[in-house]
Motif scaffolding. Structure first.
Motif, PDB file in Angstrom:
ATOM      1  N   SER A   4       0.822  -1.196   0.000  1.00  0.00           N
ATOM      2  CA  SER A   4       0.000   0.000   0.000  1.00  0.00           C
ATOM      3  C   SER A   4       0.862   1.255   0.000  1.00  0.00           C
ATOM      4  O   SER A   4       0.394   2.341  -0.306  1.00  0.00           O
ATOM      5  N   ALA A   5       2.152   1.076   0.334  1.00  0.00           N
ATOM      6  CA  ALA A   5       3.040   2.235   0.332  1.00  0.00           C
ATOM      7  C   ALA A   5       3.288   2.750  -1.079  1.00  0.00           C
ATOM      8  O   ALA A   5       3.727   3.873  -1.277  1.00  0.00           O
ATOM      9  N   ILE A   6       3.050   1.895  -2.068  1.00  0.00           N
ATOM     10  CA  ILE A   6       3.263   2.331  -3.447  1.00  0.00           C
ATOM     11  C   ILE A   6       2.062   3.134  -3.908  1.00  0.00           C
ATOM     12  O   ILE A   6       0.944   2.642  -3.931  1.00  0.00           O
ATOM     13  N   ASN A   7       2.326   4.364  -4.267  1.00  0.00           N
ATOM     14  CA  ASN A   7       1.264   5.239  -4.717  1.00  0.00           C
ATOM     15  C   ASN A   7       1.201   5.206  -6.234  1.00  0.00           C
ATOM     16  O   ASN A   7       2.105   5.683  -6.903  1.00  0.00           O
ATOM     17  N   PRO A   8       0.131   4.640  -6.805  1.00  0.00           N
ATOM     18  CA  PRO A   8       0.099   4.472  -8.266  1.00  0.00           C
ATOM     19  C   PRO A   8       0.189   5.779  -9.028  1.00  0.00           C
ATOM     20  O   PRO A   8       0.750   5.824 -10.109  1.00  0.00           O
ATOM     21  N   ILE A   9      -0.335   6.842  -8.444  1.00  0.00           N
ATOM     22  CA  ILE A   9      -0.293   8.123  -9.162  1.00  0.00           C
ATOM     23  C   ILE A   9       1.150   8.600  -9.286  1.00  0.00           C
ATOM     24  O   ILE A   9       1.621   8.963 -10.358  1.00  0.00           O
ATOM     25  N   PRO A 134      -7.222  16.268  -9.080  1.00  0.00           N
ATOM     26  CA  PRO A 134      -6.803  15.007  -8.451  1.00  0.00           C
ATOM     27  C   PRO A 134      -6.472  13.953  -9.504  1.00  0.00           C
ATOM     28  O   PRO A 134      -7.064  13.943 -10.584  1.00  0.00           O
ATOM     29  N   VAL A 135      -5.560  13.075  -9.187  1.00  0.00           N
ATOM     30  CA  VAL A 135      -5.087  11.977 -10.031  1.00  0.00           C
ATOM     31  C   VAL A 135      -4.416  12.484 -11.316  1.00  0.00           C
ATOM     32  O   VAL A 135      -3.215  12.359 -11.505  1.00  0.00           O
ATOM     33  N   LEU A 136      -5.205  13.080 -12.205  1.00  0.00           N
ATOM     34  CA  LEU A 136      -4.638  13.507 -13.484  1.00  0.00           C
ATOM     35  C   LEU A 136      -3.631  14.638 -13.329  1.00  0.00           C
ATOM     36  O   LEU A 136      -2.661  14.715 -14.058  1.00  0.00           O
ATOM     37  N   GLY A 137      -3.878  15.499 -12.366  1.00  0.00           N
ATOM     38  CA  GLY A 137      -3.006  16.652 -12.169  1.00  0.00           C
ATOM     39  C   GLY A 137      -1.543  16.280 -12.028  1.00  0.00           C
ATOM     40  O   GLY A 137      -0.715  16.665 -12.855  1.00  0.00           O
TER      41      GLY A 137
ATOM     42  N   GLU C 209       8.998   8.367  -2.493  1.00  0.00           N
ATOM     43  CA  GLU C 209       7.553   8.298  -2.709  1.00  0.00           C
ATOM     44  C   GLU C 209       6.876   7.345  -1.723  1.00  0.00           C
ATOM     45  O   GLU C 209       5.682   7.442  -1.474  1.00  0.00           O
ATOM     46  N   GLN C 210       7.650   6.418  -1.205  1.00  0.00           N
ATOM     47  CA  GLN C 210       7.061   5.512  -0.213  1.00  0.00           C
ATOM     48  C   GLN C 210       7.274   6.003   1.204  1.00  0.00           C
ATOM     49  O   GLN C 210       7.155   5.241   2.154  1.00  0.00           O
ATOM     50  N   GLY C 211       7.636   7.268   1.318  1.00  0.00           N
ATOM     51  CA  GLY C 211       7.630   7.872   2.635  1.00  0.00           C
ATOM     52  C   GLY C 211       8.981   8.050   3.308  1.00  0.00           C
ATOM     53  O   GLY C 211       9.041   8.568   4.418  1.00  0.00           O
ATOM     54  N   ALA C 212      10.064   7.618   2.671  1.00  0.00           N
ATOM     55  CA  ALA C 212      11.370   7.819   3.293  1.00  0.00           C
ATOM     56  C   ALA C 212      11.713   9.305   3.248  1.00  0.00           C
ATOM     57  O   ALA C 212      11.498   9.959   2.233  1.00  0.00           O
ATOM     58  N   ASP C 213      12.234   9.842   4.351  1.00  0.00           N
ATOM     59  CA  ASP C 213      12.662  11.236   4.305  1.00  0.00           C
ATOM     60  C   ASP C 213      14.156  11.377   4.598  1.00  0.00           C
ATOM     61  O   ASP C 213      14.672  12.479   4.715  1.00  0.00           O
ATOM     62  N   VAL C 214      14.832  10.250   4.736  1.00  0.00           N
ATOM     63  CA  VAL C 214      16.294  10.262   4.788  1.00  0.00           C
ATOM     64  C   VAL C 214      16.774   9.186   3.814  1.00  0.00           C
ATOM     65  O   VAL C 214      16.259   8.071   3.822  1.00  0.00           O
ATOM     66  N   ILE C 215      17.719   9.560   2.949  1.00  0.00           N
ATOM     67  CA  ILE C 215      18.248   8.593   1.988  1.00  0.00           C
ATOM     68  C   ILE C 215      19.722   8.378   2.274  1.00  0.00           C
ATOM     69  O   ILE C 215      20.513   9.321   2.297  1.00  0.00           O
ATOM     70  N   LEU C 216      20.077   7.124   2.514  1.00  0.00           N
ATOM     71  CA  LEU C 216      21.503   6.782   2.615  1.00  0.00           C
ATOM     72  C   LEU C 216      21.874   6.053   1.328  1.00  0.00           C
ATOM     73  O   LEU C 216      21.068   5.325   0.767  1.00  0.00           O
ATOM     74  N   GLN C 217      23.082   6.253   0.845  1.00  0.00           N
ATOM     75  CA  GLN C 217      23.441   5.612  -0.402  1.00  0.00           C
ATOM     76  C   GLN C 217      24.808   4.950  -0.322  1.00  0.00           C
ATOM     77  O   GLN C 217      25.717   5.450   0.327  1.00  0.00           O
ATOM     78  N   HIS C 218      24.907   3.804  -0.963  1.00  0.00           N
ATOM     79  CA  HIS C 218      26.208   3.158  -1.096  1.00  0.00           C
ATOM     80  C   HIS C 218      26.533   2.987  -2.588  1.00  0.00           C
ATOM     81  O   HIS C 218      27.086   2.001  -3.013  1.00  0.00           O
ATOM     82  N   THR C 219      26.064   3.948  -3.375  1.00  0.00           N
ATOM     83  CA  THR C 219      26.431   4.023  -4.787  1.00  0.00           C
ATOM     84  C   THR C 219      27.057   5.393  -4.971  1.00  0.00           C
ATOM     85  O   THR C 219      26.876   6.264  -4.127  1.00  0.00           O
TER      86      THR C 219
END
Lengths: 310, 361, 361
Positions: A4-9, A134-137, C209-219
């Motif tokens: 559910s964390a994946i937001n399709p938009i 919404p969505v399309l924007g 986009e899945q909610g992380a607000d800190v990014i660590l990278q090893h690249t």
């Protein structure tokens, strides 16, 4: 796992960004191939566009100038290919590969002074009102300009190929260069222009990487995107609409597999990483197995040397 | 007005002279580039073309290395050239090379630590088979579903690269390697080691195989019915069909043979010069071999020479890098130039240049 | 196949000759570097090249440095290292894990040339040393800042390949984030590449986009930082080099590879004739790992804690892997107060308790 964390938009919005460099390069290569020219140098032209665009954007402070320079740089590099294959009648496959080799080396030489610099940023358009729908924007109206330029290019190429006399000549040259020549069309000139258009588009695609998507300059930063663009043209069976579909499919699966990983999907990572390639192949197999669809084949003169012997 | 007139048959004189012309032109253009980078152009050119073969400090080592570097290129290019002549576009030799290495090394490692003279031949067979099967994917898809083999073979390169990473981190990882990626080193396993046959000559089984492949392709193309069919299918596909050529069988044959040779090249490389399966085992031989194939004009002898020339620029380029501080990028651009010139001057062997007005027929 | 690859007399003689020259005390010490990427990669190779330049700056005309960039880890490495040894180098630094076997193979042929291999563990002959950096110390500091700074309690981690070095980094960061923020969660994305800016950008975007607000990278590229900047309200860290162009935010700090002190010390040892084979694994204390400036985007108290932790590690009073710690499966790893031994750390192939997901393979 938390799908559910994946937001399709957001997913669709980011796949559009992810696909833009390959889309730009692929639509340019499509035009060149429609004219009967197989240019395997897309990777070389992309990376040259990436550094030309980056350098000029940094020097002038204007991303627009950068993109312009990228298109010119890509087109100029493709001119080497054009002269070799059209006037000196060299083999297109080998010349294209040599162009990739040369472009990778040449771009690193130019780029030596541009490492660790941040380019001027390109603003998102963020069209008022529309982007709030919404969505399309967020999907349609909240990107940087180049995403729309790429889409407009696809539409333009489609329209020109389908409806105009220019498109007709271009296709004639690609399908049967001897007949086109006999009808009085300048085969070499048409092809040269198509090659330069392809180079310019590849340059734009490269600059999209170095100026917007990444944005930084590092040697070899296209990391194979040009090859994917070539595959997408074949995937699209030399039609603009399907090239768009192919680029978005590839970009979409790439973005989706990273999202699935981030969400902790219990599929081994190796298989997820391979998925964009495998799914592209699978879709093409399904499409090409459908025999009711006529003529999936390449332009008849693709890759063949033209010499007006008469 | 300059125009070109096709020769009835390629000029032998120009065919011999054009490569020399191209090399000279590259030396001039490359020299200008090196001078622009602040390097002595004469020294740079000498280092690239002369030192690997004649420099007394390096040559004893570098000269045999030419064979080592050229062998996989020639082996792969020979296989590709058959397909290219027949109009079968295998762009994915790199993937077949990787799969050959994985399968061949896998067989060898499965026997570890047993010693037997049969292990290496088994590895060679497995390597060829790995490449063959990987090439059969685009082959079968093309024959059964008319799927374009350019796309399938090219995309399968990336899939093979992920397989390689997965193998070096998983199944084939050296159990004594403290969790680091990469397989056991086959050089330390005599039964699986593709060692030099005569010390100091660079000759290993892969080099032998490359020479055999050149002869095989030469005989096939000049003496054998299948060779004729391959040429016919490429030049006149419709005539070939009427002439009794089975296009499906020809496609499978061409992809199969290039897959076998690319897979074998991968095996010879992993068991010899490279020594182990690792994440970055492949270095683009499959792509460079396409250039070699066309540079050699799809002719077996031409491919042999083209492979050696490419190897020379690689090794000479390495020397120029650390002896003179020439950036790797300049060497890459220089190689690109050499290829451009070689391809450009080719026009002279197939065409006559006429200056003046076109005469009225 | 049982033949051991032996050197031709000529090469052996040359090898001895170059070594003998050093004993004579020739004027310049020749220092070679073999790089896996281009010096312009802005990350791993770039920092090694900074080390080379520091050697030149330190010893001026007493040294001559040579380097070769973009050397593939497969079959080319051994030839490149051999050619460098033949050219009269006194000490050669090979700066990637994949050069381990080639380095040892060449070292066996050139007993008088010193070899230094980065990040490996094999020292087969007395003229080979290995060196590496304890980057996990820097990761611990990052983890602390990340745990304090996150508001969503979700931290994204872009990993390259599942090898001990990377797993160690994930564990070190997680332990210290968890310590200051028990609700913290890590999502790890395996990019299966060290360097592909576009893919790194996509991975960062997916995590954000899945909610992380800190990014660590090893690249190695700055692409994740750019993605963080674009998203807004997300922070990240520089990797391998400082990446200061993204400070003060999103880049709030960085781990910098600083090879200069080590390279200078080792070249000095060759000059003085005091060089001997060692296994070096240095961290913050001698300055091989540096924490880049912590910017004002980080609250002063968090910054002070982070710096205090850095100083404790520098003083040797704190080890990032100090018990009580359990493995992911719940089994005991370190008892209270127990410190992880270097052997376990070097080959680390497990997550600590609390991390979710599986390590590939």
């Amino acid at each position: 796992m938390d799908l559910s964390a994946i937001n399709p938009i957001l997913l669709v919005a980011s796949l559009m960004v992810a696909a833009t460099p390959i889309l730009l390069a692929a639509v340019g290569e499509l035009v060149a191939e429609k004219a009967g020219v197989l240019n395997l140098g897309v990777e070389g032209m992309m990376i040259t566009g990436a550094i030309c665009g980056f350098a000029i954007a940094v020097e002038t402070g204007s991303p627009v100038m950068g993109f312009l320079a990228a298109a010119i740089g890509g087109a100029l590099l493709s001119l080497i290919f054009g002269v070799l294959t059209q006037y000196l009648l060299s083999n297109q496959v080998a010349t294209g590969l040599a162009l990739t080799l040369f472009g990778l080396g040449f771009s690193s030489l130019i780029g030596q002074g541009y490492i660790g610099i941040k380019p001027p940023s390109t603003e998102k358009l963020d069209i008022p009102l529309l982007s709030d729908i919404p969505v399309l924007g967020p999907i349609l109206f909240n990107h940087d300009l180049m995403v729309y330029v790429a889409l407009a290019l696809v539409a333009a190429v489609w329209a020109v190929l389908k409806f105009t006399r220019t498109g007709l000549i271009l296709r004639a040259v690609g399908e049967n260069h001897d007949a086109a020549h006999a009808l009085g069309y300048k085969v070499v000139r048409v092809r040269l222009l198509a090659i330069m258009f392809g180079g310019g588009c590849a340059g734009l695609g490269g600059a999209y990487l170095s100026l917007i998507r990444v944005p930084q300059w590092t040697e070899g930063m296209t990391a194979g995107a040009g090859w994917i663009a070539l595959a997408i043209v074949v995937f699209g069976s030399w039609r603009a609409g399907r090239v768009l579909l192919g680029a978005y499919l590839f970009g979409g699966v790439t973005v989706l597999q990273l999202n699935l990983q981030a969400a902790g999907m219990a599929i081994p990572v190796e298989y997820l990483s391979m998925s964009p390639y495998l799914i592209t192949i699978a879709v093409l197999v399904i499409m090409s197995a459908d025999k009711s669809r006529a003529a999936l084949s390449a332009p008849a003169c693709l890759g063949r040397v033209f010499h007006a012997s008469s | 007005m300059i125009r070109l007139e096709r020769r009835p048959s390629p000029s032998r004189f120009w065919t011999a002279l054009t490569p020399v012309l191209a090399v000279v032109a590259t030396m001039i253009a490359g020299g200008v580039m090196f001078a622009a980078l602040g390097k002595d152009p004469f020294e740079a050119i000498r280092t690239i073309f002369w030192d690997p073969i004649f420099n007394e400090q390096f040559a004893a080592f570098s000269r045999p290395q030419l064979l080592v570097k050229a062998a996989p290129l020639i082996l792969i290019a020979i296989g590709l050239s058959l397909g290219f002549r027949a109009g079968v576009w295998n762009i994915g030799a790199e993937g077949q090379y990787i799969m050959g290495a994985i399968c061949g090394a896998g067989v060898g490692l499965a026997f570890y630590p047993a010693e037997s003279f049969v292990i290496f031949p088994l590895m060679v067979i497995a390597g060829g088979l790995g490449g063959f099967l990987w090439a059969m994917i685009p082959g079968v898809l093309r024959v059964a579903f008319r799927t374009n083999e350019i796309l399938v073979s090219l995309l399968l390169v990336y899939v093979a690269e992920f397989m390689l990473a997965s193998m070096s981190l998983g199944l084939l990882r050296n159990p004594e390697g403290a969790g680091f990626p990469g397989s056991r080193n086959l050089k330390a396993y005599p039964s699986a080691h593709n060692a030099e046959l005569i010390a100091g000559t660079g000759m290993h089984w892969g080099v032998v195989a490359a020479f055999v492949a050149v002869i095989f392709a030469y005989v096939l193309l000049s003496r054998h019915m299948l060779g004729f069919q391959i040429k016919l299918a490429g030049q006149a596909p419709r005539a070939a069909r009427f002439g009794g050529v089975n296009p499906s069988r020809l496609i499978l044959f061409c992809l199969g043979i290039s897959g076998i040779l690319a897979g074998a090249a991968g095996l010879f490389e992993v068991s010899g010069p490279a020594g182990q399966i690792s994440i970055d085992f492949n270095v683009g031989y499959g792509f460079t071999a396409i250039i070699v194939a066309f540079l050699g004009r799809l002719n077996p002898i031409g491919i042999l020479l083209a492979g050696l020339l490419m190897a020379l620029t690689y090794i000479g380029g390495e020397l120029a890098q650390f002896m003179l501080g020439v950036p790797a990028a300049a060497i890459q651009a220089f190689q690109g130039m050499l290829l451009f010139f070689l391809l450009a001057v080719d026009v002279l062997s197939n065409f006559r240049i006429r200056i003046g007005r076109r005469e009225v027929v | 196949m049982k033949r051991r690859t032996i050197l031709t007399g000529a090469i052996a003689a040359l090898g001895l000759a170059t070594g003998a020259a050093l004993a004579d005390g020739h004027a310049k010490t020749k220092v070679g570097f073999v790089y896996v990427g281009p010096v312009g990669d802005g990350g791993w190779t770039y920092e090694h090249d900074q080390g080379r330049l520091a050697v030149e700056a330190e010893f001026h005309d007493k040294v001559e440095t040579i380097y070769q960039e973009s050397v593939p880890e497969g079959s080319d490495a051994e030839r490149v290292i051999t050619q460098m040894a033949l050219s009269g180098a006194d000490i050669i630094f090979t700066t990637s894990f994949g050069y381990m076997d080639p380095t040892n193979a060449v070292a066996a042929k050139f007993p008088n040339v010193k070899f230094e291999h980065a990040t490996g563990y094999k020292r087969n002959t007395p003229n080979v040393s290995t060196y590496s950096a304890r980057f996990y110390e820097g990761r611990a500091v990052q983890g602390h800042i990340a745990g304090k700074m996150t508001k969503t309690n979700k931290i994204g981690y872009i990993a390259s390949f599942p090898i001990p070095e990377v797993i160690r980094g994930i564990n070190a960061a997680y332990i210290h984030a968890k310590k200051v923020n028990p609700d913290v969660e890590f999502s790890v994305v395996w990019a299966y590449t060290w360097f592909d800016p576009a893919k790194e950008a996509d991975a960062a975007t997916a995590l954000i986009e899945q909610g992380a607000d800190v990014i660590l990278q090893h690249t190695d590229s700055t692409a994740p930082l750019a993605a963080a900047e674009k998203a807004g309200g997300v922070i990240g860290f520089g990797q391998a080099s400082d990446m200061a162009e993204y400070s003060p935010s999103p880049r709030v700090s960085s781990i910098i590879d600083n090879w200069a002190p080590y390279y200078i010390a080792r070249v000095k040892a060759v000059m003085d004739g005091t060089w001997e084979s060692v296994d070096t694994w240095d961290g913050i204390a001698p300055g091989m790992v540096k924490i880049g400036e912590i910017t004002d985007a980080v609250p002063a108290d968090v910054k002070a804690e982070a710096l205090a932790m850095r100083d404790q590690m520098a003083a040797g009073t704190y080890h990032p892997f100090t018990g009580p710690l359990k493995k992911q499966d719940g089994s005991d790893w370190l008892a209270d107060g127990e410190v992880a031994d270097d052997g376990t750390l070097a080959g680390m192939n497990f997550y600590v308790e609390g991390l979710t997901g599986d390590i590939p393979n």
